[in-house]
Design a protein around this motif. Structure first.
Motif, mmCIF file in Angstrom:
data_model
loop_
_atom_site.group_PDB
_atom_site.id
_atom_site.type_symbol
_atom_site.label_atom_id
_atom_site.label_comp_id
_atom_site.label_asym_id
_atom_site.label_seq_id
_atom_site.Cartn_x
_atom_site.Cartn_y
_atom_site.Cartn_z
ATOM 1 N N THR A 196 71.758 110.004 22.791
ATOM 2 C CA THR A 196 70.637 109.159 23.135
ATOM 3 C C THR A 196 70.553 107.811 22.711
ATOM 4 O O THR A 196 69.994 106.830 23.304
ATOM 5 C CB THR A 196 69.356 109.964 22.578
ATOM 6 O OG1 THR A 196 69.334 111.252 23.172
ATOM 7 C CG2 THR A 196 68.179 109.492 23.248
ATOM 8 N N GLU A 197 70.714 107.624 21.530
ATOM 9 C CA GLU A 197 70.706 106.181 20.736
ATOM 10 C C GLU A 197 71.677 105.437 21.533
ATOM 11 O O GLU A 197 71.350 104.066 21.805
ATOM 12 C CB GLU A 197 71.088 106.214 19.331
ATOM 13 C CG GLU A 197 70.504 105.084 18.547
ATOM 14 C CD GLU A 197 72.004 104.239 18.307
ATOM 15 O OE1 GLU A 197 71.815 102.770 18.540
ATOM 16 O OE2 GLU A 197 72.996 104.739 18.703
ATOM 17 N N ARG A 198 72.852 105.931 21.691
ATOM 18 C CA ARG A 198 73.974 104.659 22.650
ATOM 19 C C ARG A 198 73.343 104.676 23.972
ATOM 20 O O ARG A 198 73.515 103.722 24.511
ATOM 21 C CB ARG A 198 75.216 105.550 22.644
ATOM 22 C CG ARG A 198 75.873 105.509 21.177
ATOM 23 C CD ARG A 198 76.151 104.280 20.525
ATOM 24 N NE ARG A 198 76.915 104.294 19.397
ATOM 25 C CZ ARG A 198 76.252 104.278 18.352
ATOM 26 N NH1 ARG A 198 75.051 104.127 18.026
ATOM 27 N NH2 ARG A 198 77.119 104.129 17.077
ATOM 28 N N LEU A 199 72.972 105.671 24.672
ATOM 29 C CA LEU A 199 72.491 105.666 26.047
ATOM 30 C C LEU A 199 71.343 104.689 26.336
ATOM 31 O O LEU A 199 71.253 103.944 27.338
ATOM 32 C CB LEU A 199 72.171 106.685 26.704
ATOM 33 C CG LEU A 199 71.879 107.053 28.238
ATOM 34 C CD1 LEU A 199 73.314 106.466 28.716
ATOM 35 C CD2 LEU A 199 71.895 108.550 28.626
ATOM 36 N N ARG A 200 70.641 104.687 25.354
ATOM 37 C CA ARG A 200 69.417 103.684 25.657
ATOM 38 C C ARG A 200 69.768 102.059 25.541
ATOM 39 O O ARG A 200 69.163 101.343 26.123
ATOM 40 C CB ARG A 200 68.475 103.769 24.175
ATOM 41 C CG ARG A 200 67.599 104.962 24.174
ATOM 42 C CD ARG A 200 66.439 104.821 23.141
ATOM 43 N NE ARG A 200 65.820 106.125 22.874
ATOM 44 C CZ ARG A 200 64.989 106.882 23.669
ATOM 45 N NH1 ARG A 200 64.614 105.919 24.671
ATOM 46 N NH2 ARG A 200 64.387 107.920 23.719
ATOM 47 N N ARG A 201 71.059 101.863 25.108
ATOM 48 C CA ARG A 201 71.439 100.577 25.369
ATOM 49 C C ARG A 201 71.824 100.490 26.863
ATOM 50 O O ARG A 201 72.136 99.263 27.337
ATOM 51 C CB ARG A 201 72.868 100.178 24.437
ATOM 52 C CG ARG A 201 72.202 100.421 22.907
ATOM 53 C CD ARG A 201 73.645 100.489 22.203
ATOM 54 N NE ARG A 201 73.627 100.767 20.666
ATOM 55 C CZ ARG A 201 74.405 100.667 19.834
ATOM 56 N NH1 ARG A 201 75.700 100.419 20.350
ATOM 57 N NH2 ARG A 201 74.162 100.978 18.722
ATOM 58 N N ASN A 202 72.057 101.396 27.638
ATOM 59 C CA ASN A 202 72.502 101.185 28.820
ATOM 60 C C ASN A 202 71.186 101.156 30.011
ATOM 61 O O ASN A 202 71.357 101.696 31.253
ATOM 62 C CB ASN A 202 73.415 102.379 29.396
ATOM 63 C CG ASN A 202 74.460 102.569 28.655
ATOM 64 O OD1 ASN A 202 74.993 101.666 27.676
ATOM 65 N ND2 ASN A 202 75.356 103.346 28.712
ATOM 66 N N SER A 203 70.333 100.528 29.530
ATOM 67 C CA SER A 203 69.088 100.376 30.600
ATOM 68 C C SER A 203 69.373 99.286 31.554
ATOM 69 O O SER A 203 69.990 98.136 31.035
ATOM 70 C CB SER A 203 67.974 100.038 29.611
ATOM 71 O OG SER A 203 66.613 99.796 30.534
ATOM 72 N N GLU A 204 69.335 99.712 32.550
ATOM 73 C CA GLU A 204 69.375 98.544 33.990
ATOM 74 C C GLU A 204 68.004 98.142 34.294
ATOM 75 O O GLU A 204 67.215 98.837 34.670
ATOM 76 C CB GLU A 204 70.335 99.149 34.872
ATOM 77 C CG GLU A 204 71.646 99.773 34.379
ATOM 78 C CD GLU A 204 72.443 98.430 34.010
ATOM 79 O OE1 GLU A 204 72.621 97.502 34.529
ATOM 80 O OE2 GLU A 204 73.494 99.011 33.153
ATOM 81 N N GLY A 205 67.984 96.786 34.633
ATOM 82 C CA GLY A 205 66.816 96.283 35.440
ATOM 83 C C GLY A 205 67.392 95.690 36.745
ATOM 84 O O GLY A 205 68.210 94.944 37.051
ATOM 85 N N LEU A 206 66.241 95.886 37.562
ATOM 86 C CA LEU A 206 66.320 95.219 38.973
ATOM 87 C C LEU A 206 65.023 94.623 39.461
ATOM 88 O O LEU A 206 63.928 95.028 39.089
ATOM 89 C CB LEU A 206 66.631 96.555 39.744
ATOM 90 C CG LEU A 206 67.845 97.436 39.701
ATOM 91 C CD1 LEU A 206 67.950 98.548 40.680
ATOM 92 C CD2 LEU A 206 69.240 96.627 39.814
ATOM 93 N N GLU A 207 65.311 93.458 40.120
ATOM 94 C CA GLU A 207 64.126 92.692 40.743
ATOM 95 C C GLU A 207 63.923 93.316 42.023
ATOM 96 O O GLU A 207 64.763 92.838 43.319
ATOM 97 C CB GLU A 207 64.367 91.247 40.729
ATOM 98 C CG GLU A 207 64.422 90.766 39.300
ATOM 99 C CD GLU A 207 63.128 90.981 38.527
ATOM 100 O OE1 GLU A 207 61.992 90.824 39.128
ATOM 101 O OE2 GLU A 207 62.933 90.659 37.232
ATOM 102 N N LEU A 208 63.020 94.005 42.512
ATOM 103 C CA LEU A 208 62.667 94.638 43.482
ATOM 104 C C LEU A 208 61.490 94.118 44.248
ATOM 105 O O LEU A 208 60.685 93.137 43.620
ATOM 106 C CB LEU A 208 62.612 96.113 43.523
ATOM 107 C CG LEU A 208 63.571 97.094 42.976
ATOM 108 C CD1 LEU A 208 63.159 98.358 42.812
ATOM 109 C CD2 LEU A 208 64.736 96.637 43.653
ATOM 110 N N SER A 209 61.145 94.332 45.438
ATOM 111 C CA SER A 209 60.122 93.615 46.128
ATOM 112 C C SER A 209 58.762 93.847 45.450
ATOM 113 O O SER A 209 57.936 92.995 45.625
ATOM 114 C CB SER A 209 59.865 94.251 47.725
ATOM 115 O OG SER A 209 59.832 95.602 47.511
#
Length: 513
Positions: A196-209
């Motif tokens: 869980t601690e490692r995966l929290r670093r894999n947060s992806e952000g997207l600019e949507l409409s």
């Protein structure tokens, strides 16, 4: 009889035997080894003779394999009596294709508060499976207050696609890392804090409409060296003691630790044990994607049939009929959708009620979706104008997380009410005796006949029942074939009656005109 090319075929033939007289069977390159209780050697020999017939030699000690006259091949048969207190080793039914026909024992539900697991699968590659997953992701992560938290998992460990579409640093935590940790740990739950601690670093952000949206992503691999030398396979994980259904349990626990509402998993295409541990887990919502090609349709229906013993009412498979060509007529599309709907295993008592729930989602071909530069571009610019983006994906999102359904998605209530009425009427018309009044069911064949002969039916024609015990009479007619050959007969329609035919059929045929 099924051909016996190798010892594997021999084991497969014996695996499905009901109430076998043996305790355990195994085979290898040289022998078929059978273990039984004391005094049951003769029972085993008789059962083997029933299963394999003439392939067993007269002396009962060899089993013939497929071979040529010049190079005979066989296995030695060895029957061993065990100690008196020996008991059969219980067979663990795992979510693998080798056990797909067997009904599993009780499977504990996922813990309360677990996210919904959705596995996207396709029999053939290149049918839009991953694009459908991404479209569903877009419908789920619309910015608050409508959006939800999502974990996306690239579980296509042979041909990963999402991992390349969503690039990241070479040291990011991946699915192969997670599988190795779960496989090696005595208690797999002990690895959750680290994962869980490692995966929290894999947060992806997207600019949507509607603004910025985020999700977690678990790629298939860290780098190409790990991809080409995988430390563990999914099948190895589920074959561990007490780990038959651990893949769904571990992903659900990981998602719960991250605080997500839904976990979307992209599976490997084809009949492979890389996909079966989630595809055959009844706690997972499966979404099968197929194109309109004959190969894809037939393969999808074949897989649905194999999934039959694992389907539960609350997790009935959904099917997406994707990439529908513009040239397809509405009748052709309806026929394909109907065939797929009929192939989905029924888990409810009322099949007619279940059939109107609409588990097949149609999406026409959209050239813009063939190639995209980024997931952000796909979700923001390309999907909104397509069937997949406007209809199929929002409906899947509503199934997985109703609160995340976009407000402008049309309510299915009126359609559902109409379909329920159709189902009720269909139940009445299933048998002639249940029909409310004398009437004629105008089938496409009968309608075509009337269109072709508007001034009268081609003589001669006759009226006859379909056969002994059939629920309704039928109409058949014939007309002389060219060249003076014998008449050709063709079925017309099954008119539905409550009682014996006692009136002239011509009046009913004319009503169709």
């Amino acid at each position: 009889m099924t051909p016996l090319y190798t010892w594997r075929d021999v084991e497969r033939a014996l695996r499905g035997e009901e109430a076998p007289p043996w305790l355990e069977v195994s085979a290898d390159l040289e022998a078929l080894n059978v273990t039984c209780a004391p005094g049951r050697r003769a029972d085993v020999a008789r059962r083997l003779a029933d299963v394999f017939g003439p392939k067993i030699a007269v002396d009962g000690v060899t089993l013939a394999l497929e071979s040529t006259l010049k190079a005979p091949r066989s296995l030695r048969i060895e029957i061993h009596e065990s100690d008196e207190d020996a008991t059969p080793s219980p067979h663990v039914v795992r979510p693998l294709w080798t056990d797909a026909k067997e009904v599993p024992g009780p499977i504990h539900p996922l813990p309360e508060g677990s996210p919904r697991l959705a596995a996207f699968y396709s029999y053939k590659g290149g049918v839009g499976r991953t694009t459908t997953l991404l479209a569903t992701l877009g419908a789920l992560i619309e910015p608050p207050p409508r959006g939800g938290h999502v974990l996306v998992v690239d579980a296509d460990l042979e041909a990963p696609g999402l991992t390349f579409e969503i690039p990241g640093p070479p040291d990011r935590f991946c699915l192969l890392d997670f599988l190795a940790l779960v496989h090696d740990a005595d208690d797999w739950r002990a690895v959750l804090p680290l994962a869980t601690e490692r995966l929290r670093r894999n947060s992806e952000g997207l600019e949507l409409s509607g603004g910025r949206a985020t999700f977690y992503f678990l790629p298939s691999h860290r780098d190409k060296e790990q991809l080409f030398a995988q430390p563990v396979t999914i099948e190895q994980v589920v074959r561990g003691p007490g780990r038959a259904h651990v893949i769904a349990e571990a992903l659900a626990a990981l998602g719960q630790a991250l605080g997500v509402d839904v976990v979307l998993v992209d599976l490997r295409a084809g009949v492979t044990e890389l996909s079966s541990p989630l595809l055959l887990d009844p706690r997972v919502q499966t979404i099968l994607v197929t194109s309109c090609s004959g190969q894809s349709i037939r393969g999808t229906t074949f897989v649905l049939e194999r999934m039959r013993s694992r389907v539960r009412k609350e997790r009935r498979p959904e099917v997406v009929l994707s990439m529908i060509p513009p040239s397809f007529t509405s009748e052709a599309i309806a026929r394909l959708s109907g065939d797929l709907q009929d192939s989905i295993p029924h888990a409810a008592d009322d099949i007619a009620e279940e059939a109107v729930q609409g588990n097949v989602h149609e999406a026409h071909f959209a050239e813009a979706l063939i190639r995209f530069d980024s997931v952000e571009q796909l979700l923001r610019d390309l999907l909104p104008g397509t069937d997949l983006g406007k209809r199929a994906a929002p409906r899947l999102a509503a199934l997985l997380a109703p609160r995340a359904t976009p407000a402008d998605t049309p309510s299915p209530a009126p359609t559902a009410r109409g379909l329920k009425a159709v189902a009720a009427e269909a139940r009445k018309l299933e048998y002639a005796e249940g029909n409310a009044k004398l009437s004629l069911l105008v089938t496409p064949a009968l309608a075509a006949l009337v269109d072709q002969f508007p001034m009268g039916l081609p003589p001669p024609w006759c009226w006859a029942r379909r056969g002994p015990g059939r629920p309704s009479p039928g109409v058949r007619w014939s007309w002389p074939a060219t060249g003076g050959s014998s008449p050709r007969w063709s079925p017309a329609a099954p008119p539905l009656f409550r009682s014996r035919v006692n009136i002239r059929p011509s009046s009913f045929l004319s009503s169709a005109r």
